[in-house]
Every structure is written in C-alpha cells, then in structure tokens.
Design a protein around this motif. Structure first.
Motif, PDB file in Angstrom:
ATOM      1  N   GLY A 104       4.528   5.280  -5.527  1.00 28.51           N
ATOM      2  CA  GLY A 104       4.547   5.246  -6.981  1.00 28.51           C
ATOM      3  C   GLY A 104       3.609   6.272  -7.595  1.00 28.51           C
ATOM      4  O   GLY A 104       3.923   6.863  -8.634  1.00 28.51           O
ATOM      5  N   THR A 105       2.472   6.490  -6.962  1.00 22.00           N
ATOM      6  CA  THR A 105       1.523   7.483  -7.467  1.00 22.00           C
ATOM      7  C   THR A 105       2.113   8.882  -7.388  1.00 22.00           C
ATOM      8  O   THR A 105       2.039   9.659  -8.348  1.00 22.00           O
ATOM      9  N   VAL A 106       2.703   9.207  -6.238  1.00 23.78           N
ATOM     10  CA  VAL A 106       3.332  10.526  -6.074  1.00 23.78           C
ATOM     11  C   VAL A 106       4.486  10.688  -7.056  1.00 23.78           C
ATOM     12  O   VAL A 106       4.635  11.740  -7.705  1.00 23.78           O
ATOM     13  N   ALA A 107       5.319   9.635  -7.181  1.00 19.41           N
ATOM     14  CA  ALA A 107       6.460   9.695  -8.097  1.00 19.41           C
ATOM     15  C   ALA A 107       6.004   9.866  -9.540  1.00 19.41           C
ATOM     16  O   ALA A 107       6.592  10.640 -10.307  1.00 19.41           O
ATOM     17  N   THR A 108       4.947   9.158  -9.919  1.00 15.71           N
ATOM     18  CA  THR A 108       4.429   9.245 -11.284  1.00 15.71           C
ATOM     19  C   THR A 108       3.944  10.658 -11.585  1.00 15.71           C
ATOM     20  O   THR A 108       4.261  11.228 -12.640  1.00 15.71           O
ATOM     21  N   LEU A 109       3.164  11.231 -10.696  1.00 17.25           N
ATOM     22  CA  LEU A 109       2.654  12.585 -10.902  1.00 17.25           C
ATOM     23  C   LEU A 109       3.793  13.605 -10.954  1.00 17.25           C
ATOM     24  O   LEU A 109       3.754  14.557 -11.746  1.00 17.25           O
ATOM     25  N   MET A 110       4.825  13.380 -10.163  1.00 17.85           N
ATOM     26  CA  MET A 110       5.971  14.281 -10.161  1.00 17.85           C
ATOM     27  C   MET A 110       6.711  14.222 -11.492  1.00 17.85           C
ATOM     28  O   MET A 110       7.078  15.256 -12.067  1.00 17.85           O
ATOM     29  N   VAL A 111       6.938  12.992 -11.986  1.00 18.41           N
ATOM     30  CA  VAL A 111       7.665  12.827 -13.252  1.00 18.41           C
ATOM     31  C   VAL A 111       6.871  13.418 -14.417  1.00 18.41           C
ATOM     32  O   VAL A 111       7.449  13.979 -15.349  1.00 18.41           O
ATOM     33  N   ILE A 112       5.553  13.320 -14.366  1.00 16.00           N
ATOM     34  CA  ILE A 112       4.726  13.926 -15.417  1.00 16.00           C
ATOM     35  C   ILE A 112       4.794  15.443 -15.345  1.00 16.00           C
ATOM     36  O   ILE A 112       4.914  16.138 -16.364  1.00 16.00           O
ATOM     37  N   ALA A 113       4.739  15.985 -14.128  1.00  8.39           N
ATOM     38  CA  ALA A 113       4.700  17.439 -13.954  1.00  8.39           C
ATOM     39  C   ALA A 113       6.030  18.105 -14.289  1.00  8.39           C
ATOM     40  O   ALA A 113       6.041  19.217 -14.841  1.00  8.39           O
ATOM     41  N   LEU A 114       7.153  17.459 -13.980  1.00  5.24           N
ATOM     42  CA  LEU A 114       8.461  18.095 -14.131  1.00  5.24           C
ATOM     43  C   LEU A 114       8.740  18.598 -15.552  1.00  5.24           C
ATOM     44  O   LEU A 114       9.202  19.731 -15.725  1.00  5.24           O
ATOM     45  N   PRO A 115       8.480  17.804 -16.603  1.00  7.16           N
ATOM     46  CA  PRO A 115       8.680  18.352 -17.952  1.00  7.16           C
ATOM     47  C   PRO A 115       7.464  19.096 -18.497  1.00  7.16           C
ATOM     48  O   PRO A 115       7.599  19.950 -19.378  1.00  7.16           O
ATOM     49  N   PRO A 145       7.129  -8.326  -9.699  1.00  8.60           N
ATOM     50  CA  PRO A 145       7.165  -8.141  -8.245  1.00  8.60           C
ATOM     51  C   PRO A 145       7.652  -6.753  -7.830  1.00  8.60           C
ATOM     52  O   PRO A 145       7.161  -6.183  -6.852  1.00  8.60           O
ATOM     53  N   ARG A 146       8.590  -6.203  -8.574  1.00  6.25           N
ATOM     54  CA  ARG A 146       9.123  -4.881  -8.192  1.00  6.25           C
ATOM     55  C   ARG A 146       8.143  -3.758  -8.506  1.00  6.25           C
ATOM     56  O   ARG A 146       8.050  -2.773  -7.762  1.00  6.25           O
ATOM     57  N   HIS A 147       7.385  -3.878  -9.602  1.00  2.39           N
ATOM     58  CA  HIS A 147       6.571  -2.753 -10.053  1.00  2.39           C
ATOM     59  C   HIS A 147       5.066  -2.978  -9.987  1.00  2.39           C
ATOM     60  O   HIS A 147       4.297  -2.118 -10.411  1.00  2.39           O
ATOM     61  N   GLN A 148       4.633  -4.117  -9.466  1.00  2.00           N
ATOM     62  CA  GLN A 148       3.200  -4.393  -9.368  1.00  2.00           C
ATOM     63  C   GLN A 148       2.474  -3.285  -8.607  1.00  2.00           C
ATOM     64  O   GLN A 148       1.421  -2.805  -9.033  1.00  2.00           O
ATOM     65  N   ALA A 149       3.037  -2.863  -7.491  1.00  2.00           N
ATOM     66  CA  ALA A 149       2.420  -1.803  -6.693  1.00  2.00           C
ATOM     67  C   ALA A 149       2.945  -0.429  -7.084  1.00  2.00           C
ATOM     68  O   ALA A 149       2.165   0.507  -7.292  1.00  2.00           O
ATOM     69  N   VAL A 176       0.830  -1.204   0.000  1.00  2.00           N
ATOM     70  CA  VAL A 176       0.000   0.000   0.000  1.00  2.00           C
ATOM     71  C   VAL A 176       0.869   1.260   0.000  1.00  2.00           C
ATOM     72  O   VAL A 176       0.543   2.264  -0.656  1.00  2.00           O
ATOM     73  N   PHE A 177       2.001   1.215   0.705  1.00  2.00           N
ATOM     74  CA  PHE A 177       2.894   2.365   0.733  1.00  2.00           C
ATOM     75  C   PHE A 177       3.671   2.482  -0.579  1.00  2.00           C
ATOM     76  O   PHE A 177       3.950   3.592  -1.045  1.00  2.00           O
ATOM     77  N   ARG A 178       4.004   1.345  -1.179  1.00  2.00           N
ATOM     78  CA  ARG A 178       4.696   1.380  -2.467  1.00  2.00           C
ATOM     79  C   ARG A 178       3.772   1.939  -3.548  1.00  2.00           C
ATOM     80  O   ARG A 178       4.212   2.683  -4.437  1.00  2.00           O
ATOM     81  N   ARG A 179       2.485   1.604  -3.454  1.00  2.00           N
ATOM     82  CA  ARG A 179       1.540   2.154  -4.426  1.00  2.00           C
ATOM     83  C   ARG A 179       1.405   3.666  -4.247  1.00  2.00           C
ATOM     84  O   ARG A 179       1.382   4.418  -5.224  1.00  2.00           O
ATOM     85  N   ALA A 180       1.329   4.109  -3.010  1.00  2.00           N
ATOM     86  CA  ALA A 180       1.227   5.547  -2.740  1.00  2.00           C
ATOM     87  C   ALA A 180       2.488   6.278  -3.212  1.00  2.00           C
ATOM     88  O   ALA A 180       2.403   7.347  -3.839  1.00  2.00           O
TER      89      ALA A 180
END
Length: 307
Positions: free
Chosen positions: A53-64, A186-190, A47-51
């Motif tokens: 990953g969500t924050v990281a994904t939004l950050m990577v989209i926003a940066l460029p 296994p590494r990226h499922q969440a 659950v924490f890895r999913r959270a």
C-alpha cells in the motif's frame, strides 16, 4: 491559485464539460481502483499489505504530480503563466460545487421536504440517510461543509500556493487516496495505512487554517475559537474536528455525536456539547460563513500575490 478560485466560483465544473471529459478526481479514482484491485491481496500478511500500500500510494501520487511539474516548467511568464496555470488548477478546486451541494440540501429542508433533503444529503455524506430527521440532515450537511471547506478548497489552494501545479495536483491525489483506501476496514486497514497518514500530514495546517477563517468571520468569534481549540482535538479525525468545531461554535449548535453507517452506530463525541441542535436555517447561516471565509481566503491569496 487565485485565478483557479475565481474561475471555479463563476463556472463551477459545468455539466457539459463533465459529460465530455469526466473530472480529474474521477480519473484518479479509476487509477486507485485498479491499483487496489491489483496490489491489495487478502492472502498477504498485514506487513506485506502495508508495504504494498505504501508503494502503491507513492506511485499514485507521483504519476500525476511529475507531469504537472513538467507542464509548469514549460508555461510562459507573466499573465499568460497565471492564466494557463489557473485554468489547469481550476478543476481541482471544489469551491462552487461544495456550496451548491450543501445548498441543494437546504432548499428542500426549508420547505419541509425531508425526503428530497435526505436524497440531497446522501450525495455528500456516508451516513445512512434513512435514519436522519431534520436535525440529522442539517447536522450532516453543516459538518460536510466545514470539513470539505478544508479538504476541497483550503488545502488544495494552500499546497498550490506553495508549490504551484505540482502542489495542488499532488494534494488532490493524496486526498483522493485517503477517501478511497484510507479507511479502517478489514480490506484497507493495512493497505491504506500510508494513504491515511500522508493525508493527515497534508491536511494538518489547512484544517486549522480553515477553522481560524470560520472563527475570525463569525459573529461569535471567541466562542468559535474556543470550541475549535477545546473540541477540535476530541474528534475521531486529527484534522476534521478543527473546522467542524469552529463552525459549531460560530453557529451556536452542537455537531458530530452518534451517527449510523451501514446499520452500525458510531458513538462520536459531541462538538459544542450542550448547545441546541441545528435546524434547516442553520445550513443557510453556515453557507454565509463559508462564503465570507472563502472571500477572506481569496484576499489572502491576493495579498500573497502582490507582496
């Protein structure tokens, strides 16, 4: 977007420019690698890895995307705006490179050089090339052409046509995230959950639009359209099956089916099951259909530009 498409069709991404600057997708990949290494901790609960990953994904989209929006607001008007925006969007359209990579598979396969064809197809697909015969190589390259026509050309131009530079830059960030961390491993499922789902949403309309373009310009329009509608939803991907099924119906061949990844067999359903297996000559036919579809896409962009 039409300007970007035209520049890429003529120039592609020259090798000299690649050696000098690299490529924006490689820059994005570098960023995603660093974020993945820093934020995706095996010790964390799913659950924490999913959270994270969500924050990281939004950050990577926003940066460029945010800087591209700022740049767009500073561009001039009229033809100067079109030219500069087209040049900036050009590296994010894979029109020429996709064609050239698939053509590089067709040429040796036509002459019977299976080993060279395997080496070429390994650059565009993830399945084990050593397990592929002529039919497998042809099938893999045609599937890659159909899927990446959507991911690499239609989708970025679609979002660019709607939102300009932020649209095409944001989409490219989304698609690169999905290709790197959106896998069910296994590494990226969440951690990659958000990246995969955002990519599904971003490609929903472009994938179906790509399938329609293939079907409309096929000599087997009804078969291509029917296969897209009937077989597209059966694909493991909610989007990739639509252009692939349309291509299968257009060429009269069966695509998808079982394939091997890293020594493990994935039993995927057939698209256009019961049709003949593809051959080397079918890659050339697929490329012709791709060129016609991209020409129609350019015409549609031109019409949108003048209405």
């Amino acid at each position: 977007m039409l300007m970007a498409m035209a520049i890429d069709a003529v120039l592609g991404w020259p090798e000299q420019l690649f050696r000098l600057l690299g490529h924006p997708v490689i820059w994005l990949g570098w960023l995603i690698d660093r974020v993945d290494a820093a934020c995706n901790r095996k010790s964390d609960l799913p659950v924490f890895r999913r959270a994270a990953g969500t924050v990281a994904t939004l950050m990577v989209i926003a940066l460029p995307t945010l800087p591209s929006w700022a740049v767009q607001t500073q561009l001039g008007t009229g033809w100067s705006r079109i030219l500069f925006a087209g040049i900036l969007a050009w590296p994010l359209v894979a029109l020429r490179s996709l064609h050239d990579h698939v053509a590089a598979v067709e040429r040796p396969l036509r002459t019977g050089d299976v080993e060279a064809a395997r080496a070429a197809v390994s650059r565009i697909v993830g399945r084990d090339p050593a397990s592929l015969d002529e039919t497998g190589i042809a099938r893999a390259s045609i599937e890659s052409l159909a899927e990446n026509a959507s991911d690499g050309v239609v989708a970025p131009l679609f979002w660019g046509a709607i939102f300009g530079l932020p649209g095409i830059v944001g989409y490219k960030a989304i698609n690169t995230l999905d290709s790197m961390i959106g896998h069910r491993t296994p590494r990226h499922q969440a951690f990659g959950w958000a990246a995969a789902h955002i990519d599904d949403v971003a490609n929903f309309i472009p994938a179906r639009l790509t399938g329609v373009l293939f079907a409309l310009l096929s000599t087997e329009r009804r078969a291509a359209m029917w296969r897209m509608i009937s077989d597209g939803p059966r694909h493991r991907s909610v989007n990739a099956g639509w252009p692939e099924a349309a291509m299968a119906g257009a060429l009269g061949v069966q695509l998808s089916g079982p394939r091997t990844y890293h020594g493990e067999v994935a039993n995927e359903p057939w698209l256009n099951a019961g049709a003949r297996d593809p051959r080397a000559a079918d890659i050339g036919q697929a490329l012709k259909l791709y060129r016609r579809a991209m020409a129609l896409l350019a015409l549609l962009l031109l019409i949108l530009a003048v209405v």
